[in-house]
Design an enzyme around this catalytic site. Sequence first.
Site, PDB file in Angstrom:
ATOM      1  CG  HIS A 310      -9.752  12.746 -43.937  1.00  0.00           C
ATOM      2  ND1 HIS A 310      -9.902  11.798 -44.923  1.00  0.00           N
ATOM      3  CD2 HIS A 310      -9.820  12.068 -42.754  1.00  0.00           C
ATOM      4  CE1 HIS A 310     -10.057  10.602 -44.383  1.00  0.00           C
ATOM      5  NE2 HIS A 310     -10.017  10.740 -43.062  1.00  0.00           N
ATOM      6  CG  PHE A 403      -8.541   4.353 -38.111  1.00  0.00           C
ATOM      7  CD1 PHE A 403      -8.784   5.683 -37.829  1.00  0.00           C
ATOM      8  CD2 PHE A 403      -9.541   3.433 -37.836  1.00  0.00           C
ATOM      9  CE1 PHE A 403      -9.991   6.099 -37.284  1.00  0.00           C
ATOM     10  CE2 PHE A 403     -10.756   3.829 -37.288  1.00  0.00           C
ATOM     11  CZ  PHE A 403     -10.981   5.167 -37.013  1.00  0.00           C
TER      12      PHE A 403
END
Length: 417
Positions: A310, A403
């Site tokens: 990521h 998130f």
Amino acid sequence: MRSTPTDHRGRPRIAVTGMGVKTPAGNDVAAFWATLLEGRPTAAPITRFDASDLPVAFACEVLDFDAGEYLGHKEARRADRVSQLGFAAATDALADAGDLGADPGRCAVVAGTGVGGLWTQEEEEKVLFAKGASRVSPFLVPMMMSNATPALIAMRHGWKGPNFCVTTACAAGTHAIGEATRLIHEGSADVVMAGGAEAAITPIALASFARMGALSTRSDDPARASRPFDPDRDGFVMGEGAAFLVLERWDRAEARGARIYGEILGYGRNSDAHHITAPTPDGSGAVACMELALEDAGLAPGDIGHVNSHGTSTPLNDAAEAEAIVKAFAGSPPPVTSTKGVTGHCIGAAGAVEAVAAIVASAAGLVPPTANHDCTDPVVAVDVVAGSAREIGGPVLSNSFGFGGHNATLVVSGLPE
């Protein structure tokens, strides 16, 4: 590559037969890959609007893109930039796949996005406050809704199978591809257009992310701002773009003589259930997600050639992900790279863009370098590929963490040409 059309669980193998991208690093797969291998950052001052009064005035934009070439100029004006980019990437992927010869009722679309049509929403809010409610566009809702991109793809190409949107923040593109494989595995579709799109380089998005402290503020040298796993990292650079894959059952791809780029081997997803923006300090959610993907692929950690991380370039994410990778690979992780040093963080499209990079990397046996990585942070105990591309073979594990604690991991393998 296995010679049977089913995987270790007896499910249909998932072939990748088409790929399309619209990214800051290039608007086709060849250009995108060349920029990644070069390790050339794309962050620069924003050109689409005046950002001089914003705390961050640079980003990774998709340049030289004309949505009218894909939609016609009238229809393009009725689609937000996120749908323009997504539709164009999907249409390129479909052309790349060739004649599918598939029943439209068995063709599905799964698209990921983090925020949807944010540009249109912001522009129409200005209209509302300046000119009143009667001047707000009747196209606002269909342009800003998150599911506009998969809807547009299906309507323009006549695909009548399952059609839905995944909105799991920065994990959305990876989730979309993973959920697409499950549609084929469960027999709900024979072909799926899967990927992600995002166009969140807007004033309010930049202002908000900057207020959170998530963005790099290296305004004196934007090209050097995104620096995953480097001790001098100070946040991510906002990117935009889209990437889509045509996925189909391996047996039908072979039967029609398709060019097979690679295979989706495994998929894992779970939740940190910890914090709305921060990862779990011990990385336990990410560890479990990677383990789920490896189990789904029927592979051991030692089978993986490299990890496409990521790797956002934020202090917390990079440290937590590196620790998780070490744990998931029992202390002996394979080399790690992050393409976000080149492309910035494309939010909901990031996982799909990186899936394309991972498939091409596996097929080529080359791992692109992590741009702007001068040295590895002492708290990051992984081997970061930097400086130049490295020859590494085998399947690739690709991570996306969003998130809200949304985790998604793919295991992919490229088929050498």
